[in-house]
Write an enzyme that holds these catalytic residues in place. Structure first.
Site, PDB file in Angstrom:
ATOM      1  CE  LYS A 113      -4.760   0.145   0.145  1.00  0.00           C
ATOM      2  NZ  LYS A 113      -5.441  -0.534   1.266  1.00  0.00           N
ATOM      3  CD  GLU A 126      -8.913  -0.587   0.566  1.00  0.00           C
ATOM      4  OE1 GLU A 126      -7.929  -0.823  -0.182  1.00  0.00           O
ATOM      5  OE2 GLU A 126      -8.863  -0.714   1.789  1.00  0.00           O
ATOM      6  CB  SER A 149      -0.884  -0.040   1.256  1.00  0.00           C
ATOM      7  OG  SER A 149      -1.603   1.156   1.412  1.00  0.00           O
ATOM      8  N   GLY A 160      -4.264  -4.013   5.984  1.00  0.00           N
ATOM      9  CA  GLY A 160      -3.221  -3.779   6.981  1.00  0.00           C
ATOM     10  C   GLY A 160      -3.447  -2.471   7.695  1.00  0.00           C
ATOM     11  CE  LYS A 200      -3.830   3.924   2.034  1.00  0.00           C
ATOM     12  NZ  LYS A 200      -5.066   3.431   2.653  1.00  0.00           N
ATOM     13  CE  LYS A 224      -7.470  -1.980   6.621  1.00  0.00           C
ATOM     14  NZ  LYS A 224      -7.470  -0.509   6.733  1.00  0.00           N
ATOM     15  CG  ASP A 265     -10.598  -0.489   4.791  1.00  0.00           C
ATOM     16  OD1 ASP A 265     -10.925  -0.958   5.888  1.00  0.00           O
ATOM     17  OD2 ASP A 265      -9.490   0.072   4.626  1.00  0.00           O
ATOM     18  CG  ASP A 284      -7.648   2.595   0.413  1.00  0.00           C
ATOM     19  OD1 ASP A 284      -8.788   3.081   0.499  1.00  0.00           O
ATOM     20  OD2 ASP A 284      -7.073   2.034   1.382  1.00  0.00           O
TER      21      ASP A 284
HETATM   22  O1  OSB Z   1      -7.109   2.074   4.308  1.00  0.00           O
HETATM   23  O2  OSB Z   1      -6.065   0.271   4.166  1.00  0.00           O
HETATM   24  C1  OSB Z   1      -6.186   1.381   4.672  1.00  0.00           C
HETATM   25  C2  OSB Z   1      -3.229   2.082   7.000  1.00  0.00           C
HETATM   26  C3  OSB Z   1      -3.864   2.741   8.028  1.00  0.00           C
HETATM   27  C4  OSB Z   1      -5.222   2.979   7.933  1.00  0.00           C
HETATM   28  C5  OSB Z   1      -5.930   2.560   6.808  1.00  0.00           C
HETATM   29  C6  OSB Z   1      -5.301   1.885   5.793  1.00  0.00           C
HETATM   30  C7  OSB Z   1      -3.916   1.677   5.864  1.00  0.00           C
HETATM   31  C8  OSB Z   1      -3.127   1.048   4.807  1.00  0.00           C
HETATM   32  C9  OSB Z   1      -1.788   0.491   5.204  1.00  0.00           C
HETATM   33  O3  OSB Z   1      -3.440   1.058   3.648  1.00  0.00           O
HETATM   34  C10 OSB Z   1      -1.555  -0.899   4.788  1.00  0.00           C
HETATM   35  C11 OSB Z   1      -0.318  -1.456   5.468  1.00  0.00           C
HETATM   36  O4  OSB Z   1      -0.399  -1.934   6.617  1.00  0.00           O
HETATM   37  O5  OSB Z   1       0.747  -1.423   4.838  1.00  0.00           O
HETATM   38 MG    MG Z   2      -8.332   0.970   2.981  1.00  0.00          MG
END
Ligand code: OSB
Ligand code: MG
Length: 369
Positions: free
Chosen positions: A161, A213, A135, A290, A163, A262, A238, A188
């Site tokens: 992925k 996402e 991510s 994660g 952001k 999660k 999510d 995401d």
């Molecule tokens: O939206 O998936 C998410 C981290 C903190 C809060 C929300 C998210 C995330 C990540 C990190 O995308 C994923 C990782 O642990 O590498």
């Molecule tokens: Mg997410």
């Protein structure tokens, strides 16, 4: 088993690089490590409530409060034949999924160790290796993003992925697609958009994204069903899925075609498994998200991702992706083929590095019978 000693450890892990999302910039990650001790066995769990209430309403202090004042007193010193029995003792507690999941994870670890089996085996895992994904936070320019992706591809990751947020979205998708025509690419949004942005998501349909996402409201299921009807790319939820009931609503309404599970967001491994099984019965693929976990939480995610319907790569990357040093040994590493080995030793399958844990500890509290 009877747990006579339960410890909460507030940790702060410094990220190797700031993690930028539509929710803000993270420089470090605060979580709660939960340690349960009984009958000579130690179980470890991680509550992924963060320092800020931007992803979830839960924070380290709210999770600490719920654990200390409600969850821990309800199980401390009680004879428990399994994890389900522990859950039944605090089922009256509403919400606070991350607080619950941290304690439940420690119990799963302890029970697995007492049976001398791995967490994966106890959960019903079927894979020795899982597919790892990464991510990637919002980057200052498309060129920097391309370099990041190149680096992760070299390390072996096959699925990226990125952001997105208003103003930092389609140009990154376009640039990556041009540079890497076959890249397995996800985006995401962490709830940064509204139904007024349908045109943007229709445009995204042209770039072969495997999923989008959580584009809309963090607790929304209904509007996502409207958006999903308008676009071809599968929506993956999510933030707005906290339970099996939410999952059912989302799937029956057609709000998404994929679910990110999660364990922290849904209250633990037990609910995660229920969601996994339900999605399998509806042909909805799932993957493990994660929360920038330390190796303790990561171990649980890896075990969960070894279940059969986790058919898409998780946000499960190496310990090194976020942190210089992990608090477990061995650290989690990615294989050159983009997979990660599922630990086979009892419980979480890795040892907690007490020296490192000490180094990142901000506060501790011990509860005894
Ligand atoms: O939206 O998936 C998410 C981290 C903190 C809060 C929300 C998210 C995330 C990540 C990190 O995308 C994923 C990782 O642990 O590498
Ligand atoms: Mg997410």
């Amino acid at each position: 088993m009877r747990f006579d000693r339960i410890e909460l450890i507030h940790v702060k892990l410094i990220l190797r690089a700031p993690f930028v999302t539509s929710m803000g910039v993270e420089n470090d990650e605060e979580h709660i490590i939960v340690r349960v001790d009984g009958e000579g066995i130690t179980g470890w769990g991680e509550s992924v409530a963060e320092g800020t209430p931007f992803y979830s309403y839960e924070t380290v202090p709210t999770a600490w409060h719920i654990l200390r004042d409600f969850l821990i007193p309800s199980i401390l010193g009680k004879e428990l034949s399994n994890v389900a029995e522990a859950l039944s003792l605090y089922e009256k507690v509403r919400g606070h999924m991350m607080a619950k999941a941290g304690l439940e994870a420690a119990l799963w670890d302890a029970f697995a160790k007492s049976q001398n089996i791995s967490l994966s085996k106890m959960m019903g895992g079927v894979r020795q290796k899982i597919d790892a994904g990464v991510s990637i936070g919002i980057q200052p320019t498309e060129q920097v993003m391309i370099q990041k992706v190149e680096g992760y591809l070299k390390e072996g990751y096959k699925r990226m992925k990125i952001k997105i947020a208003p103003g930092s979205d389609i140009q990154f998708v376009q640039a990556l697609r041009k540079e890497f025509p076959n890249l397995q690419l996800w985006v995401d949004a962490n709830s940064a958009y509204s139904l007024n942005d349908i045109a943007l998501f229709k445009k995204m349909d042209e770039y072969g994204l495997e999923l989008i996402e959580q584009p809309l409201g963090y607790d929304d299921i209904y509007e996502h069903s409207k958006l999903q009807k308008e676009i071809k790319t599968p929506i993956c939820l999510d933030e707005s899925v906290h339970s099996l009931d939410d999952t059912r609503a989302a799937i029956e309404l057609g709000s998404c075609r994929i679910i990110n599970i999660k364990p922290g967001r849904v209250g633990g491994f037990t609910e995660s498994k229920l969601i996994h099984d339900y999605c399998a019965s509806k042909n909805i693929p799932v993957w493990c998200g994660g929360m920038l976990e330390s190796g303790i939480g990561r171990a649980g995610n890896v075990a969960l991702a070894s279940l059969p319907n986790f058919t898409l790569p998780g946000d499960i990357s190496s310990s090194k992706r976020h942190y210089l040093e992990d608090i477990v040994e061995p650290e989690f590493v990615i294989n050159p083929d983009g997979t990660m080995n599922v630990p086979t030793k009892p419980g979480i399958g890795v040892e907690v590095n007490m020296k490192m844990l000490q180094k990142v500890t901000i506060r501790r509290d011990v509860f005894k019978v």
